[in-house]
Design an enzyme around this catalytic site. Structure first.
Site, PDB file in Angstrom:
ATOM      1  N   LYS A 196       0.853  -1.196   0.000  1.00 56.37           N
ATOM      2  CA  LYS A 196       0.000   0.000   0.000  1.00 56.37           C
ATOM      3  C   LYS A 196       0.881   1.236   0.000  1.00 56.37           C
ATOM      4  O   LYS A 196       1.729   1.424   0.882  1.00 56.37           O
ATOM      5  CB  LYS A 196      -0.860   0.000   1.261  1.00 56.37           C
ATOM      6  CG  LYS A 196      -2.316  -0.208   0.978  1.00 56.37           C
ATOM      7  CD  LYS A 196      -3.078  -0.075   2.251  1.00 56.37           C
ATOM      8  CE  LYS A 196      -4.529   0.127   1.972  1.00 56.37           C
ATOM      9  NZ  LYS A 196      -5.272   0.351   3.195  1.00 56.37           N
ATOM     10  N   ILE A 197       0.652   2.045  -1.002  1.00 53.25           N
ATOM     11  CA  ILE A 197       1.504   3.225  -1.221  1.00 53.25           C
ATOM     12  C   ILE A 197       0.593   4.453  -1.238  1.00 53.25           C
ATOM     13  O   ILE A 197      -0.441   4.440  -1.920  1.00 53.25           O
ATOM     14  CB  ILE A 197       2.191   3.113  -2.616  1.00 53.25           C
ATOM     15  CG1 ILE A 197       2.953   1.791  -2.751  1.00 53.25           C
ATOM     16  CG2 ILE A 197       3.016   4.336  -2.938  1.00 53.25           C
ATOM     17  CD1 ILE A 197       4.408   1.846  -2.434  1.00 53.25           C
TER      18      ILE A 197
END
Ligand code: E4P
Length: 219
Positions: A88-89
């Site tokens: 998750k960015i």
């Protein structure tokens, strides 16, 4: 539509997975904190529960740091489950740079904290595997969160992007119905809402009535 569990509570995930309806899991730092477990403990167990994408968030603020953290996470996961890691960015320029590099290296990414269709478009262009528009937080501000889901689904279809739309920040069961009606690929749903989805008072009443009547059938 695929259903992901939006939680880091391993017992809850285990129970819901046993219903046969769970395709993946999303976590975030708040959910990890709420679980009362360490990140390491979660990484060690979560992949053994669900065989599907498991999103784990990085906290670095620059692309190089995000990439390094992503690789550290992957290395902590046993080889057979590494295909299920989705990093998750956060949605910002550094995040996009990280997504581009990670996707080239075959590491799945989930671009999070998406609040507009333009952000989703950029994430897809950078090669994100998933984008997570947070509809509940938009609703909280008086916007119609679902509107961006409709736009993003249309945009991705127009250009055959492979990026999948994860409807995130779901607040109630109607959000799930709307996500499915709009053709979102995935809804990531808090356990409490999945439990609300399964329940109907007429089902409970009907079961009770059948049991009562069966007791009165001549044996
Ligand atoms: C999932 O990927 C998100 O982190 C989560 O749905 C956010 O939900 P919230 O807005 O209820 O914190």
């Amino acid at each position: 539509m695929k259903i992901f569990v939006d939680s880091a509570d391993l017992d809850e995930i285990k129970e819901l997975a046993s219903w046969g309806i769970v395709d993946g899991v999303t976590t975030n730092p708040t959910l990890v904190k709420r679980s009362g477990r360490s990140f390491q403990e979660i990484i060690e167990e979560i992949f053994t529960i669900v065989d599907g994408p498991i999103s784990l968030e990085v906290l670095s603020e620059d692309a190089d740091g995000m990439i390094q953290e992503a690789k550290e996470i992957v290395s902590k996961v046993s080889k057979k489950y590494q295909k299920n890691v989705a990093i998750k960015i956060p949605m910002n320029p550094e995040g996009l740079k990280a997504v581009k590099k990670l996707s080239k290296e075959g590491i799945q990414t989930n671009v999070t904290l998406v609040f507009s269709s333009n952000q989703a478009l950029l994430a897809a262009k950078a090669g994100a595997s998933f984008v997570s528009p947070f509809i509940g937080r938009l609703d909280d501000m008086g916007h119609e969160g679902m509107q961006i889901i409709e736009e993003i689904v249309d945009i991705f279809e127009n250009y055959d992007f492979e990026t999948e739309v994860i409807v995130a920040s779901i607040r109630h069961p109607i959000h799930v119905i709307q996500s499915a009606s709009l053709g979102a690929h995935i809804a990531t749903i808090p356990p409490k809402i999945i439990r609300q989805m399964v329940k109907h008072s007429l089902t409970d009443k009907g079961i009770q009535q059948f049991l009562d009547d069966w007791r009165d059938v001549k044996k």
